[in-house]
Design a protein around this motif. Structure first.
Motif, PDB file in Angstrom:
ATOM      1  N   HIS A 157      25.979  29.235   2.082  1.00 52.30           N
ATOM      2  CA  HIS A 157      24.604  28.943   2.493  1.00 52.30           C
ATOM      3  C   HIS A 157      23.895  28.144   1.392  1.00 52.30           C
ATOM      4  N   VAL A 158      24.018  26.840   1.476  1.00 54.04           N
ATOM      5  CA  VAL A 158      23.494  25.947   0.440  1.00 54.04           C
ATOM      6  C   VAL A 158      21.973  26.038   0.284  1.00 54.04           C
ATOM      7  N   PRO A 159      21.165  25.979   1.363  1.00 53.66           N
ATOM      8  CA  PRO A 159      19.707  26.053   1.180  1.00 53.66           C
ATOM      9  C   PRO A 159      19.263  27.351   0.510  1.00 53.66           C
ATOM     10  N   VAL A 160      19.939  28.452   0.831  1.00 51.75           N
ATOM     11  CA  VAL A 160      19.580  29.742   0.226  1.00 51.75           C
ATOM     12  C   VAL A 160      19.885  29.729  -1.270  1.00 51.75           C
ATOM     13  N   ILE A 161      20.994  29.124  -1.647  1.00 48.65           N
ATOM     14  CA  ILE A 161      21.331  29.017  -3.068  1.00 48.65           C
ATOM     15  C   ILE A 161      20.241  28.248  -3.806  1.00 48.65           C
ATOM     16  N   THR A 162      19.773  27.165  -3.208  1.00 51.08           N
ATOM     17  CA  THR A 162      18.697  26.378  -3.809  1.00 51.08           C
ATOM     18  C   THR A 162      17.446  27.227  -3.994  1.00 51.08           C
ATOM     19  N   THR A 163      17.088  27.985  -2.973  1.00 47.28           N
ATOM     20  CA  THR A 163      15.901  28.842  -3.028  1.00 47.28           C
ATOM     21  C   THR A 163      16.045  29.917  -4.095  1.00 47.28           C
ATOM     22  N   LEU A 164      17.219  30.522  -4.181  1.00 45.69           N
ATOM     23  CA  LEU A 164      17.448  31.567  -5.175  1.00 45.69           C
ATOM     24  C   LEU A 164      17.405  31.004  -6.592  1.00 45.69           C
ATOM     25  N   LEU A 165      17.965  29.809  -6.779  1.00 46.52           N
ATOM     26  CA  LEU A 165      17.925  29.168  -8.092  1.00 46.52           C
ATOM     27  C   LEU A 165      16.478  28.882  -8.497  1.00 46.52           C
ATOM     28  N   ALA A 176      19.486  39.105   3.523  1.00 42.52           N
ATOM     29  CA  ALA A 176      18.960  37.795   3.922  1.00 42.52           C
ATOM     30  C   ALA A 176      19.781  36.660   3.318  1.00 42.52           C
ATOM     31  N   SER A 177      20.231  36.834   2.079  1.00 41.61           N
ATOM     32  CA  SER A 177      21.035  35.793   1.415  1.00 41.61           C
ATOM     33  C   SER A 177      22.392  35.653   2.078  1.00 41.61           C
ATOM     34  N   CYS A 178      22.978  36.761   2.435  1.00 41.34           N
ATOM     35  CA  CYS A 178      24.285  36.733   3.097  1.00 41.34           C
ATOM     36  C   CYS A 178      24.189  36.070   4.468  1.00 41.34           C
ATOM     37  N   ASN A 179      23.045  36.293   5.155  1.00 43.41           N
ATOM     38  CA  ASN A 179      22.850  35.713   6.485  1.00 43.41           C
ATOM     39  C   ASN A 179      22.430  34.249   6.423  1.00 43.41           C
ATOM     40  N   GLY A 180      22.013  33.801   5.229  1.00 42.07           N
ATOM     41  CA  GLY A 180      21.586  32.411   5.107  1.00 42.07           C
ATOM     42  C   GLY A 180      20.202  32.139   5.649  1.00 42.07           C
ATOM     43  N   ASN A 181      19.354  33.198   5.684  1.00 41.11           N
ATOM     44  CA  ASN A 181      17.995  33.005   6.198  1.00 41.11           C
ATOM     45  C   ASN A 181      17.062  32.607   5.062  1.00 41.11           C
ATOM     46  N   ASP A 182      16.854  31.321   4.896  1.00 38.79           N
ATOM     47  CA  ASP A 182      16.085  30.775   3.787  1.00 38.79           C
ATOM     48  C   ASP A 182      14.631  31.236   3.825  1.00 38.79           C
ATOM     49  N   HIS A 183      14.052  31.347   5.025  1.00 37.09           N
ATOM     50  CA  HIS A 183      12.646  31.730   5.152  1.00 37.09           C
ATOM     51  C   HIS A 183      12.423  33.170   4.680  1.00 37.09           C
ATOM     52  N   ILE A 184      13.306  34.073   5.079  1.00 34.08           N
ATOM     53  CA  ILE A 184      13.166  35.467   4.658  1.00 34.08           C
ATOM     54  C   ILE A 184      13.441  35.600   3.162  1.00 34.08           C
ATOM     55  N   VAL A 185      14.421  34.861   2.662  1.00 38.30           N
ATOM     56  CA  VAL A 185      14.723  34.880   1.228  1.00 38.30           C
ATOM     57  C   VAL A 185      13.486  34.467   0.430  1.00 38.30           C
ATOM     58  N   LYS A 205      21.945  15.950   1.850  1.00 36.35           N
ATOM     59  CA  LYS A 205      20.647  16.155   1.203  1.00 36.35           C
ATOM     60  C   LYS A 205      20.550  17.573   0.636  1.00 36.35           C
ATOM     61  N   GLN A 206      21.006  18.559   1.406  1.00 36.72           N
ATOM     62  CA  GLN A 206      20.964  19.955   0.948  1.00 36.72           C
ATOM     63  C   GLN A 206      21.848  20.156  -0.279  1.00 36.72           C
ATOM     64  N   ILE A 207      23.008  19.534  -0.267  1.00 34.74           N
ATOM     65  CA  ILE A 207      23.926  19.656  -1.406  1.00 34.74           C
ATOM     66  C   ILE A 207      23.313  19.026  -2.653  1.00 34.74           C
ATOM     67  N   ILE A 208      22.691  17.862  -2.480  1.00 38.31           N
ATOM     68  CA  ILE A 208      22.045  17.195  -3.615  1.00 38.31           C
ATOM     69  C   ILE A 208      20.930  18.073  -4.188  1.00 38.31           C
ATOM     70  N   GLN A 209      20.119  18.661  -3.312  1.00 35.05           N
ATOM     71  CA  GLN A 209      19.025  19.513  -3.763  1.00 35.05           C
ATOM     72  C   GLN A 209      19.552  20.725  -4.527  1.00 35.05           C
ATOM     73  N   HIS A 224      25.624  35.519  -5.356  1.00 37.54           N
ATOM     74  CA  HIS A 224      27.044  35.658  -5.036  1.00 37.54           C
ATOM     75  C   HIS A 224      27.256  35.565  -3.522  1.00 37.54           C
ATOM     76  N   LEU A 225      26.453  36.335  -2.796  1.00 37.64           N
ATOM     77  CA  LEU A 225      26.641  36.429  -1.345  1.00 37.64           C
ATOM     78  C   LEU A 225      26.319  35.104  -0.661  1.00 37.64           C
ATOM     79  N   ALA A 226      25.292  34.418  -1.136  1.00 36.96           N
ATOM     80  CA  ALA A 226      24.949  33.119  -0.553  1.00 36.96           C
ATOM     81  C   ALA A 226      26.060  32.109  -0.804  1.00 36.96           C
ATOM     82  N   ALA A 227      26.688  32.173  -1.982  1.00 38.92           N
ATOM     83  CA  ALA A 227      27.774  31.239  -2.307  1.00 38.92           C
ATOM     84  C   ALA A 227      29.022  31.544  -1.491  1.00 38.92           C
ATOM     85  N   CYS A 228      29.345  32.824  -1.370  1.00 38.11           N
ATOM     86  CA  CYS A 228      30.555  33.211  -0.633  1.00 38.11           C
ATOM     87  C   CYS A 228      30.456  32.864   0.848  1.00 38.11           C
ATOM     88  N   THR A 229      29.227  32.810   1.358  1.00 45.13           N
ATOM     89  CA  THR A 229      29.039  32.487   2.779  1.00 45.13           C
ATOM     90  C   THR A 229      28.585  31.043   2.982  1.00 45.13           C
TER      91      THR A 229
END
Length: 267
Positions: A155-163, A117-126, A206-210, A148-153
């Motif tokens: 996917h900014v919103p997913v990184i926020t969710t994982l953090l 899910a992180s690699c695909n950038g699916n924030d809802h599933i994450v 906005k996503q980058i700031i978050q 790692h996978l969210a960063a390599c692909t």
């Protein structure tokens, strides 16, 4: 008296009732050895009608169950969960999780549903997986965490969710990337201004700031976080492309300065 002795025999039967406790003890011993009886004992434990089972006991039973290995039906459900996460099938993921499917179960390459899910950038599933106990710091066979996978692909919103879900920020160092590096590369693209509408640029910024706010929050850099809050407020008041570009430039300068500070701290 002989008759009395014969009558006493049935009364002696209850004296042997503690045997099931011994059987349970053997079941636990067999469980530690990986015998099938141990798995039956775990199932028996789960069916106890008594009140709420302590969380510690549930976790212990889950660890034991995991060591014993899943049944064929469970293996199928675990595979379906990973496949559903990989194909962005939110409904199936939700149903399997509600049915008790383990979100931390990995395939033969160490990949979990959260990795996919992180690699695909699916924030809802994450978010759904995290809510059901998925480990944001679990590594696959190559040592990659979902972060790692969210960063390599990218996917900014997913990184926020994982953090927010407890992902360790230093895990990104393995790949040589932090949210600061990712923000810089994303901002460079935005500053080129290639066919981006005003709303698209505003959303990206906005996503980058978050993401950076969550990152700096976990690092304990509260002063820099306040600067980001100010940029976010300015972004909300923008109404033209020029105003958004101005905020983007300020954010790029902030990111570059933060990277320089990070390099100095490592020396």
């Amino acid at each position: 008296m002989e008759g009395g002795g014969a009558a006493a025999a049935p009364d002696a039967a209850p004296e042997r009732e503690p045997e099931p406790a011994l059987g349970a003890g053997l079941a636990l011993g067999a469980a530690a050895a990986g015998a099938p009886l141990g798995y039956l004992h775990v199932l028996w434990q789960r069916e106890e009608p008594a009140g709420k089972i302590p969380a510690r006991r549930l976790r212990r039973a889950a660890r034991l169950h995991r060591r014993l290995g899943p049944t064929g039906k469970e293996t199928h459900a675990l595979k379906r969960l990973r496949e559903a996460a990989n194909s962005n099938d939110l409904d199936t993921v939700q149903q399997l999780l509600e049915d008790g499917t383990d979100p931390c179960a990995a395939d033969d390459k160490g990949r979990t549903a959260l990795h996919f899910a992180s690699c695909n950038g699916n924030d809802h599933i994450v978010q759904l997986l995290l809510d059901h106990g998925a480990d944001p710091n679990q590594r696959d066979g190559l040592g990659n965490t979902p972060l790692h996978l969210a960063a390599c692909t990218n996917h900014v919103p997913v990184i926020t969710t994982l953090l927010r879900g407890g992902a360790r920020v230093d895990a990104l160092d393995r790949a040589g990337r932090t949210p600061l590096h990712l923000a810089k590369s994303k901002l460079n693209i935005l500053q080129e201004g290639l066919s981006h509408s005003l709303e698209a640029v505003r959303l990206e910024v906005k996503q980058i700031i978050q993401m950076l706010r969550e990152y700096l929050e976990r690092l304990g850099r509260h002063e820099q976080k306040e600067q980001l809050d100010d940029l976010c407020s300015r972004l909300q008041m923008t109404s033209t492309k020029e105003q958004v570009d101005e905020v983007t430039d300020l954010l790029a300068s902030f990111t570059s300065l933060s990277l320089q500070m990070q390099k100095m701290e490592k020396r």
